[in-house]
Design an enzyme around this catalytic site. Structure first.
Site, PDB file in Angstrom:
ATOM      1  N   ILE A 170     -31.588 -24.274 -24.848  1.00  0.00           N
ATOM      2  CA  ILE A 170     -30.499 -25.247 -25.061  1.00  0.00           C
ATOM      3  C   ILE A 170     -30.849 -26.542 -24.330  1.00  0.00           C
ATOM      4  O   ILE A 170     -31.144 -26.506 -23.131  1.00  0.00           O
ATOM      5  CB  ILE A 170     -29.172 -24.701 -24.486  1.00  0.00           C
ATOM      6  CG1 ILE A 170     -28.715 -23.476 -25.291  1.00  0.00           C
ATOM      7  CG2 ILE A 170     -28.058 -25.755 -24.541  1.00  0.00           C
ATOM      8  CD1 ILE A 170     -27.919 -22.531 -24.491  1.00  0.00           C
ATOM      9  N   HIS A 171     -30.852 -27.642 -25.049  1.00  0.00           N
ATOM     10  CA  HIS A 171     -31.090 -28.911 -24.340  1.00  0.00           C
ATOM     11  C   HIS A 171     -30.414 -30.119 -24.978  1.00  0.00           C
ATOM     12  O   HIS A 171     -30.438 -31.205 -24.411  1.00  0.00           O
ATOM     13  CB  HIS A 171     -32.598 -29.180 -24.198  1.00  0.00           C
ATOM     14  CG  HIS A 171     -33.242 -29.657 -25.476  1.00  0.00           C
ATOM     15  ND1 HIS A 171     -33.583 -28.797 -26.489  1.00  0.00           N
ATOM     16  CD2 HIS A 171     -33.580 -30.894 -25.892  1.00  0.00           C
ATOM     17  CE1 HIS A 171     -34.117 -29.485 -27.479  1.00  0.00           C
ATOM     18  NE2 HIS A 171     -34.132 -30.771 -27.152  1.00  0.00           N
ATOM     19  N   ARG A 172     -29.787 -29.959 -26.170  1.00  0.00           N
ATOM     20  CA  ARG A 172     -29.170 -31.121 -26.833  1.00  0.00           C
ATOM     21  C   ARG A 172     -28.031 -31.694 -26.006  1.00  0.00           C
ATOM     22  O   ARG A 172     -27.200 -30.932 -25.490  1.00  0.00           O
ATOM     23  CB  ARG A 172     -28.574 -30.702 -28.177  1.00  0.00           C
ATOM     24  CG  ARG A 172     -29.548 -30.349 -29.201  1.00  0.00           C
ATOM     25  CD  ARG A 172     -30.255 -31.549 -29.749  1.00  0.00           C
ATOM     26  NE  ARG A 172     -31.443 -31.044 -30.416  1.00  0.00           N
ATOM     27  CZ  ARG A 172     -32.520 -31.762 -30.655  1.00  0.00           C
ATOM     28  NH1 ARG A 172     -32.579 -33.013 -30.287  1.00  0.00           N
ATOM     29  NH2 ARG A 172     -33.543 -31.228 -31.252  1.00  0.00           N
TER      30      ARG A 172
ATOM     31  N   ASP B  34     -30.941 -24.766 -29.867  1.00  0.00           N
ATOM     32  CA  ASP B  34     -30.545 -26.034 -30.477  1.00  0.00           C
ATOM     33  C   ASP B  34     -31.767 -26.941 -30.584  1.00  0.00           C
ATOM     34  O   ASP B  34     -31.645 -28.154 -30.726  1.00  0.00           O
ATOM     35  CB  ASP B  34     -29.391 -26.704 -29.712  1.00  0.00           C
ATOM     36  CG  ASP B  34     -29.747 -27.042 -28.277  1.00  0.00           C
ATOM     37  OD1 ASP B  34     -30.934 -26.959 -27.897  1.00  0.00           O
ATOM     38  OD2 ASP B  34     -28.821 -27.393 -27.510  1.00  0.00           O
TER      39      ASP B  34
END
Ligand code: UD1
Length: 349
Positions: free
Chosen positions: A201-203, A277
């Site tokens: 997850i990094h968005r 994501d």
């Protein structure tokens, strides 16, 4: 003919590993410029080492900052290099701040811009990557599309000239490196084949909103009752979790540092499913024959959703989506035949 390539972030190093090699094989003079957007060892150097990417000729040392700072600094420093090097074509990848900065500087110097991974479109339209994609495509003269969807997207916006369907260079890399995937993490973490889920997850819309981030972590804690969760954590995500005081949600998960490409692919190959994501991982899991639950309202890689391989979900529905997805039909060849990089080199010639 001289080509200058601009990279700045993880997904671009990966693409450069195959495209750079083909450009040199084709006999182009090739200058590699690293903007310095990603600078931690395991966000940058490790990819250059493990994928044997040529050492950059320039590192602009831009580092972290707001979008304006990152993009502005890149433009200022890059302009000097481009003026000095006088390339015939500047090649940019994907949708990061390095992409848009590279395209703007070069187009204004009247140098032709080639965009690899052109034509990708997705909601929300205000996400930074989407803004970067739309602007870059508009001012590029050579548009290399990874999928037929991308070709159609450009056509809808009136762009047909200079548009080529090449397939996805990430598929080339996957095929090229498959035999070298690194499975040593399985042993280190005592993982069983098909017995764990890989999460990334990094968005910004997932990490920077406390409610969404906490909901994602709560869902992972429900899933972990049945399947282990291996979560290589991006520095942005780690900082946000700490900033919001959500560290207690990490206790039951296998949290590890970001991985190099070969270890990540080894991890995915033996996993049960993927939750992500990341644009890249949505396809890499498909290459590895795995399904991905994508925490996004939309995706540029929509053909994977249409084929029933991946699914889009919201933070609240992650667990349910994970249990529900089972592919209807495994469609192969959505991203070309594995020679996209060679095709790009030959089209540039
Ligand atoms: C960038 C790209 C995104 C890509 C992603 C891959 C943009 C707008 N976004 O997002 O499209 O999918 O890279 O990872 O360009 N940080 C470190 N060390 C590093 C790099 C980042 O600590 O080496 C931390 C910093 O706090 C930084 C934050 O991570 O502020 C975000 O990094 P940044 O490069 O701005 O964006 P990404 O989220 O990585």
């Amino acid at each position: 003919m001289k080509i200058a390539t601009i990279v700045g972030a993880r997904p671009q190093f990966i693409k450069e590993a195959v495209v750079g090699e083909e450009l040199r094989k084709a006999g182009f003079e090739h200058v590699l410029i690293h903007t310095g957007q990603h600078y931690d060892y395991n966000m940058s150097e490790v990819f250059f080492n493990s994928l044997e990417i040529k050492e950059p000729d320039y590192n602009l040392g831009v580092g972290s900052g707001s979008h304006a700072v990152q993009t502005g600094l890149t433009m200022m420093r890059l302009e000097e290099v481009v003026i000095k090097e006088e390339p015939d074509v500047v090649l940019v990848y994907g949708d990061t701040n390095a992409t848009v900065a590279g395209a703007l500087v070069s187009a204004k110097l009247k140098i032709r811009v080639a965009h690899v991974e052109a034509g990708m479109r997705q909601e929300p339209r205000d996400m930074p990557e989407e803004i970067n994609r739309v602007l870059t495509d508009r001012i590029s003269s050579i548009l290399f599309c990874p999928s037929q969807t991308a070709v159609k997207n450009l056509k809808k916006e009136g762009m047909e000239k200079g548009v080529w369907f090449t397939g996805d260079v990430m598929y080339d890399l996957y095929l090229k490196m498959e035999k070298q995937f690194d499975y040593s993490l399985s042993e280190q973490l005592d993982l069983e084949e098909n017995g764990y889920v890989v999460v990334t997850i990094h968005r910004d819309f997932n990490t920077d909103n406390r409610y969404r981030l906490e909901e994602i972590l709560k869902q992972l804690n429900m899933i972990v009752k049945d399947k282990r969760i291996v979560f290589p954590i991006h520095p942005r995500t780690r900082k946000r979790i700490e900033g919001f005081g959500l560290e207690n949600h990490l206790e039951n998960l296998d949290i590890i540092d970001p991985l190099d490409y070969l270890s990540m692919m080894g991890l995915v190959k033996h996993s049960w499913k993927v939750i992500t994501d990341s644009g890249g991982l949505q396809k890499e899991s498909y290459f590895a024959g795995k399904q991905a639950v994508v925490i996004m309202p939309d995706t540029g890689w929509i053909e994977l959703v249409d084929a029933g391989i991946n699914c889009l979900t919201s933070p609240e529905m992650i667990r349910e989506s994970l249990l529900l997805i089972h592919e209807t039909k495994y469609e192969k060849g959505l991203y070309g035949s594995g020679n996209a990089a060679a095709e790009i080199a030959s089209l540039l010639g």
